[in-house]
Design a protein around this motif. Structure first.
Motif, short mmCIF file in Angstrom:
data_model
loop_
_atom_site.label_atom_id
_atom_site.label_comp_id
_atom_site.label_asym_id
_atom_site.label_seq_id
_atom_site.Cartn_x
_atom_site.Cartn_y
_atom_site.Cartn_z
N ALA A 1 1.08 6.76 -6.53
CA ALA A 1 -0.06 7.63 -6.80
C ALA A 1 0.31 9.09 -6.57
CB ALA A 1 -1.23 7.23 -5.92
N THR A 2 1.10 9.31 -5.51
CA THR A 2 1.53 10.67 -5.20
C THR A 2 2.28 11.28 -6.39
OG1 THR A 2 1.72 10.18 -2.86
CG2 THR A 2 2.99 12.06 -3.67
N ILE A 3 3.23 10.50 -6.90
CA ILE A 3 4.03 10.99 -8.02
C ILE A 3 3.14 11.26 -9.23
CG2 ILE A 3 5.80 10.31 -9.69
CD1 ILE A 3 7.15 8.78 -7.36
N LEU B 1 4.46 17.67 -4.76
CA LEU B 1 4.46 16.32 -4.19
C LEU B 1 3.60 16.26 -2.92
CD1 LEU B 1 8.16 15.23 -4.77
CD2 LEU B 1 6.11 14.20 -5.76
N LEU B 2 3.70 17.31 -2.11
CA LEU B 2 2.88 17.36 -0.90
C LEU B 2 1.41 17.32 -1.28
CD1 LEU B 2 2.51 17.91 2.18
CD2 LEU B 2 2.51 20.34 1.62
N PHE B 3 1.08 18.10 -2.30
CA PHE B 3 -0.28 18.17 -2.76
C PHE B 3 -0.72 16.82 -3.32
CE2 PHE B 3 -3.82 19.89 -5.18
CZ PHE B 3 -4.35 20.72 -4.22
N GLY B 4 0.17 16.19 -4.09
CA GLY B 4 -0.12 14.87 -4.64
C GLY B 4 -0.34 13.85 -3.53
N LEU B 5 0.44 13.94 -2.47
CA LEU B 5 0.34 13.00 -1.36
C LEU B 5 -1.01 13.12 -0.67
CD1 LEU B 5 1.70 10.94 0.58
CD2 LEU B 5 2.46 12.90 1.93
N VAL B 6 -1.41 14.36 -0.40
CA VAL B 6 -2.70 14.56 0.27
C VAL B 6 -3.82 14.00 -0.60
CG1 VAL B 6 -4.30 16.27 1.16
CG2 VAL B 6 -1.85 16.58 1.50
N ASN B 7 -3.75 14.28 -1.90
CA ASN B 7 -4.76 13.74 -2.82
C ASN B 7 -4.78 12.22 -2.80
OD1 ASN B 7 -6.28 15.72 -4.11
ND2 ASN B 7 -4.52 16.36 -5.33
N ALA B 8 -3.58 11.63 -2.83
CA ALA B 8 -3.48 10.18 -2.89
C ALA B 8 -4.05 9.55 -1.62
CB ALA B 8 -2.02 9.78 -3.07
N LEU B 9 -3.74 10.16 -0.48
CA LEU B 9 -4.22 9.60 0.79
C LEU B 9 -5.74 9.67 0.88
CD1 LEU B 9 -1.58 10.88 3.38
CD2 LEU B 9 -1.99 8.53 2.60
N VAL B 10 -6.29 10.79 0.50
CA VAL B 10 -7.75 10.93 0.57
C VAL B 10 -8.41 9.87 -0.31
CG1 VAL B 10 -9.69 12.42 0.00
CG2 VAL B 10 -7.68 13.38 1.14
N LEU B 11 -7.85 9.76 -1.52
CA LEU B 11 -8.39 8.79 -2.47
C LEU B 11 -8.31 7.37 -1.91
CD1 LEU B 11 -9.34 8.36 -5.41
CD2 LEU B 11 -6.94 8.17 -6.04
N GLN B 12 -7.15 7.10 -1.32
CA GLN B 12 -6.90 5.76 -0.82
C GLN B 12 -7.80 5.42 0.38
OE1 GLN B 12 -3.23 5.36 1.23
NE2 GLN B 12 -2.76 3.45 0.20
N THR C 1 0.83 -1.20 0.00
CA THR C 1 0.00 0.00 0.00
C THR C 1 0.87 1.25 0.00
OG1 THR C 1 -1.60 -1.21 1.31
CG2 THR C 1 -1.92 1.15 1.13
N LEU C 2 1.95 1.20 0.76
CA LEU C 2 2.88 2.33 0.81
C LEU C 2 3.42 2.62 -0.59
CD1 LEU C 2 4.46 4.34 2.62
CD2 LEU C 2 6.29 2.64 2.66
N VAL C 3 3.83 1.53 -1.25
CA VAL C 3 4.38 1.67 -2.60
C VAL C 3 3.34 2.29 -3.52
CG1 VAL C 3 5.12 0.39 -4.64
CG2 VAL C 3 6.07 -0.16 -2.40
N VAL C 4 2.12 1.78 -3.42
CA VAL C 4 1.06 2.31 -4.27
C VAL C 4 0.80 3.78 -3.96
CG1 VAL C 4 -1.38 2.12 -4.85
CG2 VAL C 4 0.00 0.07 -4.60
N THR C 5 0.86 4.13 -2.66
CA THR C 5 0.65 5.52 -2.27
C THR C 5 1.71 6.43 -2.88
OG1 THR C 5 -0.19 4.69 -0.18
CG2 THR C 5 0.28 7.04 -0.31
N ILE C 6 2.96 5.98 -2.79
CA ILE C 6 4.04 6.78 -3.37
C ILE C 6 3.83 6.93 -4.87
CG2 ILE C 6 6.52 6.88 -3.81
CD1 ILE C 6 6.91 5.41 -1.14
#
Lengths: 526, 333
Positions: B36-38, B273-284, B29-34
């Motif tokens: 997705a963030t990118i 990247l910070l913005f991408g991370l927040v988006n990815a987490l919410v989605l996830q 999941t961590l890998v997928v999060t990273i």
């Protein structure tokens, strides 16, 4: 070495164009006319410079000096007239044309990019040998050579924002030298320098001229003009009012040529018996815009019937000190009291009630509302007095009479009292402010740079008014960068440097040299 | 239609395979999060690194979002008609460049107020992209032939076999992140970049040395808007679809990220990247069922909230070009 390269550069040009005998002049400007809306800035002005001479362009603000030089540098296009270099007629439509013709300019407001280094500033606009990349090491090497050859010490790797004013000016001169200019124009180069720095600058200018360059020196400081110039051309109201040499003229004559009537250069200093203490500043600390300690523990007292001159290079805390006294900037610690009333961090209206009149440094921003009429600006202080307002409504009859009186009394030149203030000249706006501030019979006057950018005639008048208030027993704190003015008006002189008061000297014994050392931060030289 | 729903179907599929918090705390999941963030950060990196170039020269463009929409439609329609995403990308870039030329004419040649002009560009892009879409396409048609062409393969290693999601991005993702060193080099090491910095800081000084303020600003505005076009194209090509207002305000976030990154490409990238991370987490979290219903709706505000908070906290104005938003006129003071 630079002189040779200049000659080899210019000769082929003059041969190709003009069959007539070679011109004795490096630069010739003939019949330059430039009209701006409502102002004839240059009226058939002739001006020329020989190689190897320093030719001064002297005149009041608005006399047309800047316009003439902006035409030369391609910032303005003349309506009529022609510009020739080495006899060849030029059309200069942009600064890059001027640079290509070997014309360099040190502007009064430095044309430097603060966030770039010295080297980058010099390299800006030059072709790089390593295109598209920059070639800064080569530029840096040449800067070092030039600064050694002319004694213009500066660190090429420093950012310009880190440099003191005098160093920035050296960068400006280096920029021009790097471009191998044959003609260098310096617009008010001494305005921000200490007397010692002025001497150094004049030595550099003489050397540049000896090497075969032509120099145009623009100034209104008469003693500097007398010491640096080979020739002097005076402009008044857009036309040439005379050409002379230092040997043939005197400071008084030059002033008369500038203003068009005899001028008293040194105001009478009335002998007044000083009274009690009116303004007390104790251990005052004030922060600047960036949170730095701009005023760092200043204590001083000004007595009734005395003018205390505060001298110093601009940016050493004068602005913050003045604002803190007037209640316009918070004092971090320490106290200010006016006529026995503690006004530390009081509201500006309370400070005024205690007896302060304030002539601010930024007169267009802090001194007047530029879109208001003359009469409205006159009333800004007394707008609530029952004489001029009833139930919050203005009494226009009384206001009109009062304003007209003040305009007459303080010789404010304005078409009428309803004219928007922004249409007045700098000198007349300053007279308006003075009229408003002095008519309230103040106990303490805080005058910041009262004559800066003001024509000689108005400056003479303003200085007279300050002397008159002194005779009336007013205590005056005069903040000024103009050493001549401080020496002429003040009874005691304090020098401010990096927010500290270096020393206080009796004006009778003070010399420009001594004050200059203090202004540069050299503590008590003796 | 909101941003998250259309972001990345592949990510949703992967997340959907697991559920609850137990699914969250796993290496995969961590890998997928990273990953997705990118992927989610990519359009922001392209648009905001481009906009940083424009702003370094003293020109603010609030119309980035509108240009992105036009770039997105241009790329989508071209790909739909020709079947070539490369041609689509080229058209998206070209549309951006043309918009840049228009914006430069308005702000540099006509000296118009930049804030107002930018809003005009945005509204034009928003309306025009939708109009063209309705006239030329009508109903959403997916564009295909996209995954295979843009798939990036690396030499096979054990890690690769285990976590291919980490670097199996479209070529656009790699291009976007290569922009960061490229623009840094351009701004800091070239004469053009030095001119840009000077023009953004003290245009009078640059002008007095013969640097053309007009030419420099035209160049930077065209670069910035071309990249906005690329960012829009990347969005449409990644989704394989175009819909009305597909950017959903991403262009405005991109402008904010320039401020957040203190006008430096590397900072801008960090913000993206910070913005991408927040988006990815919410989605996830939504997909894993950790948050749902009203909470999920609320959580969709997180990216915007994070932007505002970050901008308030990082009020670093030191890097701000002094002449930002100020038109230049020779001889005027």
């Amino acid at each position: 070495m630079p002189a040779n390269s200049l000659q080899s550069q210019s000769q082929p040009e003059s041969q190709s164009e003009s069959p007539s005998p070679p011109s004795p002049y490096l630069l010739e400007m003939r019949g330059i006319t430039k009209q701006f809306p409502g102002v004839l800035a240059n009226d058939r002005v002739d001006f020329n410079v020989k190689a190897g001479e320093v030719h001064t362009l002297l005149g009041e603000n608005g006399a047309g000096k800047s316009t003439l030089m902006n035409v030369l540098y391609g910032l303005h296009q003349p309506d009529e007239g022609e510009v020739r270099m080495n006899g060849e007629q030029l059309s200069i439509s942009s600064p890059s044309d001027a640079i290509a013709r070997g014309i360099g300019m040190v502007h009064q407001h430095f044309m430097l990019v603060p966030t770039l280094t010295v080297t980058e500033n010099v390299a800006l606009g030059l072709k790089s040998d390593r295109r598209p990349l920059t070639d800064l090491p080569t530029v840096e090497k040449r800067i070092t050579e030039l600064s050694q050859a002319y004694g213009l010490q500066v660190d090429p790797n420093a950012y310009v924002w880190q440099l003191a004013v005098g160093e920035r000016q050296r960068v400006e001169i280096l920029k021009a030298l790097y471009r191998e200019v044959s003609l260098l124009v310096l617009d008010e180069p001494t305005a921000v320098l200490t007397p010692q720095e002025v001497e150094e600058l004049i030595a550099v200018l003489r050397q540049l001229a000896t090497d075969g360059r032509g120099l145009v020196f623009i100034s209104h400081k008469l003693h500097e003009v007398m010491s640096v110039s080979d020739r002097i051309t005076v402009l008044r109201d857009g036309h040439v009012s005379g050409e002379t040499t230092p040997a043939e003229t005197s400071r008084e004559q030059l002033a008369q040529m500038m203003v068009g009537r005899p001028v008293k250069l040194v105001p009478d200093k009335p002998e007044v018996d000083v009274g009690e203490v009116k303004l007390v500043i104790k251990d005052l600390e004030v922060e600047g815009d960036r949170g730095n300690l701009a005023v760092n523990g200043i204590s001083l007292e000004v007595l009734a019937g005395e003018i205390f001159g505060l001298a110093g290079v601009s940016g050493n805390g004068q602005r913050e000190l003045a604002q803190a006294i007037a209640g316009l900037r918070e004092a971090k610690s320490g106290t200010v009291s006016i006529d026995g009333t503690d006004v530390t961090n009081a509201h500006p209206s309370s400070v005024r009630k205690a007896g302060l009149s304030y002539v601010p440094e930024e007169r267009m921003r802090d001194g007047v509302v530029s879109g208001f009429s003359v009469s409205e600006n006159m009333m800004l202080l007394s707008r609530r007095e029952s004489e001029f307002a009833r139930f919050g409504f203005m009494r226009f009859g009384a206001i009109k009479e009062h304003s007209s009186n003040l305009v007459d009394r303080f010789a404010v030149k304005t078409p009428n009292i309803d004219t928007p203030t922004r249409n007045l000249s700098g000198g007349n706006i300053q007279k308006l402010i003075l009229a408003r501030e002095l008519s309230s019979s103040p106990k303490v006057i805080l005058a910041a740079q009262p004559t800066r950018g003001v024509d000689i005639g108005a400056a003479e008048y303003i200085n007279e008014q300050l002397a008159k208030q002194k005779a009336n027993g007013c205590a005056t704190l005069l903040v000024s960068e103009d050493l001549d003015e401080v020496l002429a008006l003040a009874d005691r002189i304090g020098v401010i440097y990096e927010g500290r008061l270096m020393d206080v000297i009796d004006a009778k014994t003070a010399t420009p040299h001594q004050l200059g050392l203090l202004m540069a931060g050299v503590a008590k030289a003796a | 239609m909101n941003l998250l729903a259309i972001v990345d179907f592949s990510v949703v599929e992967i997340f959907a395979a697991r559920s609850g918090w137990s699914g969250f705390f796993t290496l995969s999941t961590l890998v997928v999060t990273i990953a997705a963030t990118i992927r989610l950060a990519t359009p922001f990196v392209i648009a905001s690194v481009g906009e940083s170039v424009g702003q370094r020269s003293g020109v603010l463009n609030l119309g980035v979002d509108g240009v992105m929409l036009l770039g997105a439609f241009g790329a989508y329609y071209t790909t739909l008609e020709t079947g070539s995403p490369w041609l689509g990308l080229a058209v998206g870039t070209g549309v951006g460049a043309v918009m840049g030329l228009v914006y430069a004419f308005i702000t540099v040649t006509l000296h118009a107020q930049q804030g107002i002009s930018g809003i005009g560009i945005y509204l034009f892009g928003l309306g025009m992209s939708d109009l063209l879409f309705r006239q030329l396409v009508g109903t959403p048609k997916p564009i295909g032939g996209f995954e295979g062409l843009f798939e990036f393969s690396v030499p096979e290693t054990r890690f690769d076999v285990a976590y291919p999601d980490l670097y199996n991005h479209s070529i656009l993702v790699y291009m976007a992140f290569l922009l960061v060193p490229a623009v840094t080099l351009l701004v800091n090491r070239t004469t053009f970049g030095m001119n840009v910095r000077a023009v953004g800081e003290t245009p009078e000084a640059a002008d007095s040395l013969g640097v053309s303020v007009t030419r420099t600003r035209y160049s930077t505005i065209i670069i910035a808007n071309s990249l906005a076009g690329v960012a829009g194209a990347a969005l449409a090509l990644e989704k394989g679809i175009f819909i009305q207002n597909i950017t959903n305000g991403m262009g405005f976030i991109a402008v904010a990220l320039v401020y957040f990154g203190a006008w430096r490409p590397i900072g801008v990238m960090a913000g993206s990247l910070l913005f991408g991370l927040v988006n990815a987490l919410v989605l996830q979290w939504k997909t894993l069922g950790i948050i749902s219903g009203a909470t999920a709706q609320l959580a969709e505000m997180a990216p915007a909230a994070v932007t505002i908070i970050a901008l308030v906290v990082v009020t670093n104005r030191i890097g701000q070009p002094s002449a930002l938003t100020q038109p230049f006129r020779r001889g005027a003071h």
